[in-house]
Design an enzyme around this catalytic site. Structure first.
Site, PDB file in Angstrom:
ATOM      1  N   THR A 246       0.847  -1.170   0.000  1.00 58.48           N
ATOM      2  CA  THR A 246       0.000   0.000   0.000  1.00 58.48           C
ATOM      3  C   THR A 246       0.888   1.226   0.000  1.00 58.48           C
ATOM      4  O   THR A 246       2.051   1.147   0.367  1.00 58.48           O
ATOM      5  CB  THR A 246      -0.877  -0.051   1.272  1.00 58.48           C
TER       6      THR A 246
ATOM      7  N   LEU B 154      -2.402  -2.161  -4.067  1.00 55.71           N
ATOM      8  CA  LEU B 154      -2.580  -3.370  -4.859  1.00 55.71           C
ATOM      9  C   LEU B 154      -2.695  -4.586  -3.955  1.00 55.71           C
ATOM     10  O   LEU B 154      -2.852  -5.701  -4.420  1.00 55.71           O
ATOM     11  CB  LEU B 154      -1.388  -3.564  -5.802  1.00 55.71           C
TER      12      LEU B 154
ATOM     13  N   SER C 224      -7.513  -2.224   6.116  1.00 54.59           N
ATOM     14  CA  SER C 224      -6.911  -1.518   7.245  1.00 54.59           C
ATOM     15  C   SER C 224      -6.475  -0.103   6.875  1.00 54.59           C
ATOM     16  O   SER C 224      -5.995   0.640   7.736  1.00 54.59           O
ATOM     17  CB  SER C 224      -5.691  -2.292   7.768  1.00 54.59           C
TER      18      SER C 224
ATOM     19  N   GLY D 155      -0.387  -2.857   5.579  1.00 54.67           N
ATOM     20  CA  GLY D 155      -1.302  -3.946   5.887  1.00 54.67           C
ATOM     21  C   GLY D 155      -1.956  -3.767   7.234  1.00 54.67           C
ATOM     22  O   GLY D 155      -2.434  -2.679   7.583  1.00 54.67           O
TER      23      GLY D 155
END
Length: 603
Positions: free
Chosen positions: A415, A434, A487, A508
């Site tokens: 991310t 992604l 998240s 994450g």
């Protein structure tokens, strides 16, 4: 012994220095953040009367880590080239949203492991003229053919990697629709203008950094499986190395089509046809009809207060904002300022609140369009009172004894993140992804577009952890056109109703705790963005039952935490924050030194 109460910026900075192993020399990319774009520094505070001989009167500052400073606008992102593009948009008269959209498309070129047009994400916009805050949800969606047990074998077991590295791992991308929506509704410039720099970079190429080269080498097996992917990221039989040029002409063509035709080019036109053909050829689920059905959703940000500041963050299907506020509600009852940053007591209390929040995450969070998510209950102060009563200030509670709470009675990795602020009072906090590095590793042939593997963020089977070790339940089970739980936590903090902090992070499951710690470092410990980024981070997500920490905590602190019952695991760094602080004397920003490619610039 406990860290003493820290009551001055000098002691805070000293602890930050100790925690990261100073004395040290900052790497060149970090030092560069302070170079030419920095506005003139404010006059130094007068030296104390007892400052001593003239030879030591230069000891007048309190800051060890210095943020970038500017007056008119600022951009913080994970790549210098993207930051420069965003700053140029601001200098040309564009607002924060114009710059944010330009940065988003630029990162799709220069940060291919996370920046994307084949993924999705979230954006929080503070619209100064409209006097409102809005959450833009452009998270990926499951295709029509998706079903609850699509990743299980005949015996009901999860098939390894099916939700990660196959065409079935790809969710319907939302980035193009989301960025275009934000620009049309809150921006001021044409789509073609803000996309032009990204198109040029994709066509002319850019130099591969050591950071990107390292990621390509780590992921060479996954990336090397697909001819279209190898054509972009490989030279012969090896990934590109540092100093070589990465050119992506197919991506340049795709971006040009989007710039000319708008998002329809991606969701209904030639790009959609190529993505659908890629899926059909390899047993994927996404069809052209799925792409056409994709919708952006505007939502009300989840909101809470912490020590007089207003915190606004992303609501479900992100779990981030809800649990940041839930944890802050618990922590507000303890005087963290007195305990000090990265002290055993502060870390212990944060870890215990993290366990309780992540237990609730596993039970209650999902797509609010498909399941009732008790956000009001989870963020209720009365519910926080109930949870905080379970925290022993001296002893860690085993995760096995923690169960999801009952918020209903109170109901009335890879991310990237970037932050933007303009001179008109607008700010934008964006996190998009992604999922894992380079997503599925699959490039849709003829498009140059890497496709996500966000389907892994659903609960493939209740109780079975995903790639980040997170447990999910029925609320996050797979359904057609449902958005997987995330998240990602783009966040803004308001002071007296005006933006005061813009922040967020990749990482994450660690995004939530990284963002919360950033807020605490600024509010409780009066740190600037550079100091806050320098502190070691900690993370607990209920299961596995371990307190993950970065290197830099003192042995004494670790020993105290172990004596309290924590299982300490020193693991790689967490998060790469991009933070801007808005003060009365200007903008202060910093790109997390954990990513040497990150850059904050202002003017």
């Amino acid at each position: 012994m406990w860290f003493p109460a820290l009551r001055s910026r000098s002691s805070i900075a000293a602890v930050a220095a100790l925690c990261v192993g100073l004395p040290m020399v900052l790497p060149a990319p970090v030092l560069a953040q302070k170079a030419p774009q920095q506005a003139p520094a404010a006059a130094p505070a007068p030296a104390p009367a007892s400052s001593g001989p003239a030879s030591v009167r230069y000891d007048i500052g309190y800051e060890i880590f210095h943020p970038v400073r500017s007056q008119n606008g600022m951009v913080a992102s994970e790549h210098r080239l993207a930051t420069e593009i965003g700053l140029d948009i601001l200098k040309r008269g564009g607002n924060a949203v114009d710059a944010a959209v330009a940065v988003g498309f630029a990162l799709a070129v220069v940060l291919p492991n996370a920046g994307n047009v084949g993924g999705g994400g979230f954006m929080i916009v503070h619209d100064a003229a409209g006097g409102k805050d809005v959450a833009i949800d452009f998270r990926e969606m499951a295709p029509a053919k998706a079903f609850r047990d699509m990743y299980l074998d005949a015996e009901g077991k999860v098939v390894p990697n099916r939700s990660l590295y196959t065409h079935l791992a790809v969710g319907i991308p939302g980035t193009v629709a989301g960025l275009a929506h934000a620009l049309e509704k809150y921006g001021t410039m044409p789509l073609a203008d803000v996309m032009a720099p990204a198109i040029r970079l994709a066509r002319e190429g850019f130099t591969v950094t050591p950071q990107l080269a390292g990621l390509l080498e780590v992921e060479r097996d996954q990336l090397g499986k697909w001819d279209a992917t190898r054509a972009i990221f490989f030279k012969g039989d090896r990934p590109l190395t540092a100093g070589e040029t990465l050119v992506n002409p197919d991506l340049a063509n795709s971006l040009e089509m989007i710039a000319r035709q708008g998002p329809k080019a991606f969701y209904e036109g030639e790009i959609a046809e190529k993505i659908a053909a890629e899926m059909a050829k390899h047993g994927g689920a996404i069809t052209k009809e799925d792409l056409k059905a994709y919708k952006v959703v505007e939502r009300e940000p989840v909101s809470g207060s912490y020590r007089g500041y207003t915190v606004k963050s992303m609501p479900p299907p992100s779990s981030g904002g809800t649990h940041i506020i839930q944890m802050l509600n618990m922590l507000e009852r303890w005087p963290l300022k007195e305990y000090g940053p990265v002290s055993a007591r502060s870390i212990h209390l944060m870890a215990e609140s993290m366990k309780l929040a992540y237990a609730d995450r596993a039970e209650y969070l999902g797509d609010p369009d498909f399941t009732k998510v008790p956000v009001k209950g989870l963020t209720s102060r009365k519910y926080a009172d109930e949870l905080a009563a379970k925290i022993d200030p001296e002893t860690a509670t085993p995760a096995s004894s923690i169960k999801p709470g009952k918020p209903a009675p109170y109901e009335s990795d890879q991310t990237t993140h970037y932050s933007v602020a303009d001179s008109r009072g607008n700010v934008v906090s964006t996190t998009y992804t992604l999922n894992l590095n380079f997503g599925s590793g699959i490039v849709a042939a003829g498009t140059g577009i890497l496709l996500n593997n966000e389907m892994d963020d659903f609960s493939a089977k209740p109780g079975v952890p995903n790639a980040f070790g997170l447990i999910g339940g029925e609320a996050n089970a797979i359904q057609p056109f449902k958005r997987p739980l995330s998240s990602m936590s783009p966040t803004i903090v308001l002071k007296d109703g005006k933006p005061w902090l813009v922040t967020g992070s990749p990482g994450g499951s660690r995004i939530i705790t990284t963002t919360m710690e950033t807020v605490i470092n600024h509010i409780d410990f009066a740190m600037n963005p550079a100091e806050a980024a320098a502190l070691p981070r900690v993370h607990h997500q209920w299961t596995p039952d371990e307190l993950r920490v970065e290197k830099g905590l003192s042995p004494d602190t670790i020993r105290l935490l172990e004596q309290m019952g924590h299982k300490i695991a020193v693991k790689p760094t967490m998060g790469r924050t991009q933070t801007i602080q808005l003060r009365e004397d200007g903008l202060y920003g910093f790109s997390d030194p954990r990513n040497p490619d990150g850059m904050t610039l202002g003017y």
